[in-house]
Design a protein around this motif. Structure first.
Motif, PDB file in Angstrom:
ATOM      1  N   GLN A 163       0.012  -7.562  -4.703  1.00  0.00           N
ATOM      2  CA  GLN A 163      -0.918  -6.223  -4.764  1.00  0.00           C
ATOM      3  C   GLN A 163      -0.390  -4.924  -4.133  1.00  0.00           C
ATOM      4  O   GLN A 163       0.028  -5.273  -3.453  1.00  0.00           O
ATOM      5  CB  GLN A 163      -2.065  -6.971  -3.320  1.00  0.00           C
ATOM      6  N   LEU A 208       1.109  -0.830  -0.010  1.00  0.00           N
ATOM      7  CA  LEU A 208      -0.307  -0.038   0.172  1.00  0.00           C
ATOM      8  C   LEU A 208       1.528   1.078   0.208  1.00  0.00           C
ATOM      9  O   LEU A 208       1.882   1.315   0.749  1.00  0.00           O
ATOM     10  CB  LEU A 208      -0.898   0.007   0.939  1.00  0.00           C
ATOM     11  N   ALA A 242      -6.621  -4.910 -13.374  1.00  0.00           N
ATOM     12  CA  ALA A 242      -6.933  -4.635 -11.812  1.00  0.00           C
ATOM     13  C   ALA A 242      -8.128  -5.137 -11.504  1.00  0.00           C
ATOM     14  O   ALA A 242      -8.937  -6.233 -12.160  1.00  0.00           O
ATOM     15  CB  ALA A 242      -7.044  -2.938 -12.204  1.00  0.00           C
ATOM     16  N   THR A 271      -1.574  -1.247  -4.382  1.00  0.00           N
ATOM     17  CA  THR A 271      -2.287  -0.861  -3.716  1.00  0.00           C
ATOM     18  C   THR A 271      -2.038   0.636  -3.428  1.00  0.00           C
ATOM     19  O   THR A 271      -1.476   1.190  -2.784  1.00  0.00           O
ATOM     20  CB  THR A 271      -3.504  -1.038  -2.681  1.00  0.00           C
ATOM     21  N   VAL A 272      -2.552   1.598  -4.308  1.00  0.00           N
ATOM     22  CA  VAL A 272      -2.660   3.165  -4.141  1.00  0.00           C
ATOM     23  C   VAL A 272      -4.016   4.356  -3.533  1.00  0.00           C
ATOM     24  O   VAL A 272      -4.145   3.988  -4.475  1.00  0.00           O
ATOM     25  CB  VAL A 272      -1.336   3.699  -6.018  1.00  0.00           C
ATOM     26  N   SER A 273      -3.410   4.587  -3.069  1.00  0.00           N
ATOM     27  CA  SER A 273      -4.795   4.928  -1.622  1.00  0.00           C
ATOM     28  C   SER A 273      -4.113   5.687  -0.968  1.00  0.00           C
ATOM     29  O   SER A 273      -3.382   5.132   0.215  1.00  0.00           O
ATOM     30  CB  SER A 273      -5.414   3.766  -1.397  1.00  0.00           C
ATOM     31  N   PRO A 282      -3.731   6.475  -8.334  1.00  0.00           N
ATOM     32  CA  PRO A 282      -4.576   5.032  -7.920  1.00  0.00           C
ATOM     33  C   PRO A 282      -5.290   4.695  -9.292  1.00  0.00           C
ATOM     34  O   PRO A 282      -5.217   3.023  -9.145  1.00  0.00           O
ATOM     35  CB  PRO A 282      -6.214   5.896  -7.913  1.00  0.00           C
ATOM     36  N   ASP A 325      -2.892   3.201 -11.321  1.00  0.00           N
ATOM     37  CA  ASP A 325      -2.071   2.149 -11.034  1.00  0.00           C
ATOM     38  C   ASP A 325      -2.518   1.031  -9.912  1.00  0.00           C
ATOM     39  O   ASP A 325      -1.776  -0.680  -9.869  1.00  0.00           O
ATOM     40  CB  ASP A 325      -0.644   2.430 -11.135  1.00  0.00           C
ATOM     41  N   THR A 326      -3.148   0.952  -9.320  1.00  0.00           N
ATOM     42  CA  THR A 326      -3.469  -0.320  -8.507  1.00  0.00           C
ATOM     43  C   THR A 326      -4.054  -1.634  -9.366  1.00  0.00           C
ATOM     44  O   THR A 326      -5.154  -1.670  -9.992  1.00  0.00           O
ATOM     45  CB  THR A 326      -4.701   0.231  -7.245  1.00  0.00           C
TER      46      THR A 326
END
Length: 120
Positions: free
Chosen positions: A115, A11, A40, A117-119, A89, A91-92
């Motif tokens: 995984q 993340l 995705a 996750t860009v957030s 985001p 790129d998630t």
């Protein structure tokens, strides 16, 4: 036993960076073009980047990651990398390592995915 093992996902906040690694074993790594794909949720798997066997002659990226992602390989370590900067985001996804054979006489290999996750 052939293995492609990805690592380095996680993340991260928008604008951050991650470096993915894919360690290969069980086949002649230097003979294979290496690729990164991603998938995705609810979408098809898509190409991200590719690097030729020697690592220098042919490197290509999908347009949306150009200038932000860098693919590289170390044939002495049987490892391919994906440096991801300025993450967004969108790129998630689950990122997959792929070994594309020099001919159809050889198998195509996939890792299990990692995984990202860009957030905020």
């Amino acid at each position: 036993q052939v293995q492609l093992v990805e690592s380095g996902g996680g993340l991260v906040q928008p604008g951050g960076s991650l470096r993915l690694s894919c360690a290969a074993s069980g086949f002649t790594f230097s003979m294979y073009t290496m690729n990164w794909f991603r998938q995705a949720p609810g979408k098809e798997r898509e190409f991200v980047a590719t690097i030729s066997r020697s690592g220098g002659s042919s490197i290509y990226y999908r347009d949306s990651v150009k200038g932000r992602f860098t693919i590289s390989r170390d044939n002495a370590k049987n490892t391919v990398y994906l440096q991801m900067n300025s993450l967004k985001p969108e790129d998630t996804a689950v990122y997959y390592c792929n070994g594309h054979p020099p001919s159809s006489s050889f198998p195509n290999y996939w890792g299990q995915g990692t995984q990202v996750t860009v957030s905020s």
